[in-house]
Design an enzyme around this catalytic site. Structure first.
Site, PDB file in Angstrom:
ATOM      1  N   CYS A 108      -9.217  65.001 -16.399  1.00  0.00           N
ATOM      2  CA  CYS A 108      -9.248  63.688 -16.263  1.00  0.00           C
ATOM      3  C   CYS A 108      -8.298  63.034 -15.648  1.00  0.00           C
ATOM      4  CB  CYS A 108      -9.490  63.086 -17.585  1.00  0.00           C
ATOM      5  SG  CYS A 108     -11.079  63.751 -18.723  1.00  0.00           S
ATOM      6  N   LEU A 136     -11.427  70.913 -26.627  1.00  0.00           N
ATOM      7  CA  LEU A 136     -11.085  69.575 -26.884  1.00  0.00           C
ATOM      8  C   LEU A 136     -10.825  69.117 -28.249  1.00  0.00           C
ATOM      9  CD1 LEU A 136     -11.543  66.628 -25.762  1.00  0.00           C
ATOM     10  CD2 LEU A 136     -14.043  66.822 -26.517  1.00  0.00           C
ATOM     11  N   HIS A 173      -8.880  55.292 -17.762  1.00  0.00           N
ATOM     12  CA  HIS A 173      -9.886  56.189 -17.859  1.00  0.00           C
ATOM     13  C   HIS A 173     -10.368  56.108 -19.214  1.00  0.00           C
ATOM     14  CE1 HIS A 173     -11.825  60.151 -17.719  1.00  0.00           C
ATOM     15  NE2 HIS A 173     -11.134  60.319 -19.078  1.00  0.00           N
ATOM     16  N   PRO A 174     -12.039  56.108 -19.010  1.00  0.00           N
ATOM     17  CA  PRO A 174     -12.592  56.217 -20.383  1.00  0.00           C
ATOM     18  C   PRO A 174     -13.010  57.441 -20.978  1.00  0.00           C
ATOM     19  CG  PRO A 174     -14.235  56.099 -18.565  1.00  0.00           C
ATOM     20  CD  PRO A 174     -12.663  56.060 -17.875  1.00  0.00           C
ATOM     21  N   GLY A 175     -11.966  57.747 -21.775  1.00  0.00           N
ATOM     22  CA  GLY A 175     -11.883  59.269 -22.266  1.00  0.00           C
ATOM     23  C   GLY A 175     -13.025  59.249 -23.377  1.00  0.00           C
ATOM     24  N   GLY A 176     -13.228  58.259 -24.067  1.00  0.00           N
ATOM     25  CA  GLY A 176     -13.995  58.147 -25.323  1.00  0.00           C
ATOM     26  C   GLY A 176     -13.621  57.166 -26.136  1.00  0.00           C
ATOM     27  N   PRO A 177     -14.424  56.668 -27.104  1.00  0.00           N
ATOM     28  CA  PRO A 177     -14.035  55.597 -27.837  1.00  0.00           C
ATOM     29  C   PRO A 177     -12.952  55.721 -28.511  1.00  0.00           C
ATOM     30  CG  PRO A 177     -16.480  56.061 -27.975  1.00  0.00           C
ATOM     31  CD  PRO A 177     -15.798  57.071 -27.167  1.00  0.00           C
ATOM     32  N   LYS A 178     -12.608  56.746 -29.223  1.00  0.00           N
ATOM     33  CA  LYS A 178     -11.417  56.921 -29.835  1.00  0.00           C
ATOM     34  C   LYS A 178     -10.161  56.992 -29.119  1.00  0.00           C
ATOM     35  CE  LYS A 178     -13.417  59.401 -34.233  1.00  0.00           C
ATOM     36  NZ  LYS A 178     -13.169  60.451 -34.871  1.00  0.00           N
ATOM     37  N   SER A 197     -14.742  62.576 -16.096  1.00  0.00           N
ATOM     38  CA  SER A 197     -13.523  63.340 -15.812  1.00  0.00           C
ATOM     39  C   SER A 197     -12.702  62.757 -14.670  1.00  0.00           C
ATOM     40  CB  SER A 197     -13.599  64.834 -15.540  1.00  0.00           C
ATOM     41  OG  SER A 197     -12.477  65.459 -15.545  1.00  0.00           O
TER      42      SER A 197
END
Length: 358
Positions: free
Chosen positions: A141, A244, A280-285, A315
């Site tokens: 990523c 992960l 970078h939009p890694g995920g909400p958290k 990524s």
């Protein structure tokens, strides 16, 4: 002092696009006989806040992939297609031609090829035979931001030249269909497919081209010791099995703020001088952790959240899509002369910071 300038960004996606509910229904059918809690899969998919995703192949083709060889062969074919489209789009937006490219950087973490995808695009796109190629595998990523930084390193020493960064990530072709671990179930709902290319030009070329994208003022790489198992792949006979950790948001909160503050201080700035963020939009958290760490003002990460919802996490490609959206947005494009920060994190675990002047 400017290292170079971003002249344009281009993006491309496979033609297969699906609603999250359609993908979830297909996965529930596949896993129904082996996973006793299908509601858990549904909840994990809803938690990632992804609405639609592009896939390298039509949904019905995935069950026919028999092992890593089939998946990787599909990856090579589609990577060439969307990679060529992304570079072509970026060059058109910059007012350049394929023979103007002096250096081509290629980043990915979702497939392998020798010759690499950049080599396979030389004749396809009509690049010069003397183009300098730098294929980079494994940064994950963080590679979108790191690739911009490495392209900036190049044009700093060649101010009249053009470097192109190409990122292609086809995450759906890495999905382990027999892995019922929580990280794989999350990945099955979070990651999507696509490509993006960034044209980075040296200061002299930018002046002649009259490029109006942001200048690259400084870059910094930060590696965090003892974090090897936070994110990455375990390479199996079936392909890439995701690593992960739930500790990713914790690592972000522990490190990112002080790293950004130190980086900016080295440039005579502080976070108060930063008026825009390309993240970078890694995920909400992870995004929530980044917002807290950066103390970003309300709305500062709206385009990042929008990208996550519309295409998922791609990524290394994702931060480049957010950059493209920032360049194109009448509402969100920063004012001329203001400072911005481009940020991505990835396997290592590490972060990459790029200081921009719009």
């Amino acid at each position: 002092m400017s290292l170079g300038r971003i002249a344009a960004v281009g993006a491309a996606f496979p033609r297969h696009r699906y609603e999250q509910e359609t993908l979830l229904a297909a996965l529930k059918v596949h896993w129904a006989e082996r996973y006793f809690n299908l509601d858990r899969i549904e909840q994990l998919h809803k938690n990632v806040l992804v609405g639609t995703r592009h896939l390298a192949l039509a949904l019905e083709e995935y069950p026919g992939l028999k092992g890593f060889g089939d998946s990787n062969a599909a990856w090579i074919r589609v990577a060439e297609e969307v990679g060529a489209e992304a570079v072509t789009a970026a060059l058109a937006a910059a007012g350049l031609h394929s023979r103007d490219i002096d250096a081509l950087y290629f980043v990915t973490v979702t497939g392998i090829a020798t010759p690499s995808i950049d080599a396979r695009l030389v004749e396809r796109l009509g690049l010069r035979p003397d183009v300098k190629r730098v294929p980079i595998f494994g940064l994950g990523c963080v590679a979108g931001a790191a690739g911009i930084a490495r392209a900036a390193d190049y044009v700093r020493g060649a101010p009249d030249e053009v470097a192109v960064l190409l990122s292609v990530e086809l995450c759906s072709l890495t999905l382990q269909r027999d892995d019922l671990s929580i990280p794989n179930l999350i990945a099955s709902g979070l990651f999507g497919d696509g490509a993006a290319a960034v044209v980075v030009v040296g200061t002299e070329r930018a002046r002649r081209l009259r490029a109006n994208g942001p200048e690259i003022l400084a870059t910094k790489s930060v590696f965090y010791p003892g974090t090897e198992r936070v994110m990455g792949w375990d390479v199996r006979s079936s392909g890439f099995q995701i690593v992960l950790s739930a500790d990713v948001p914790k690592v972000v909160e522990e490190h990112l703020r002080k790293d950004v503050d130190l980086f900016l201080a080295e440039q005579g700035l502080d976070r108060g001088a930063i008026t825009s963020f390309v993240c970078h939009p890694g995920g909400p958290k992870v995004l929530e952790a980044m917002a807290r760490a950066l103390e970003a003002p309300a709305g500062a990460l709206d385009l990042t959240w929008k990208s996550l919802a519309e295409v998922g996490n791609l990524s290394s490609t994702s931060v480049l899509l957010v950059l493209e959206a920032t360049l194109a947005s009448a509402e969100h494009r920063p004012a001329s002369g203001t400072a911005g920060l481009l940020v991505a994190l990835g396997p290592g675990f590490c972060s990459e910071l790029v200081l921009l002047r719009w």
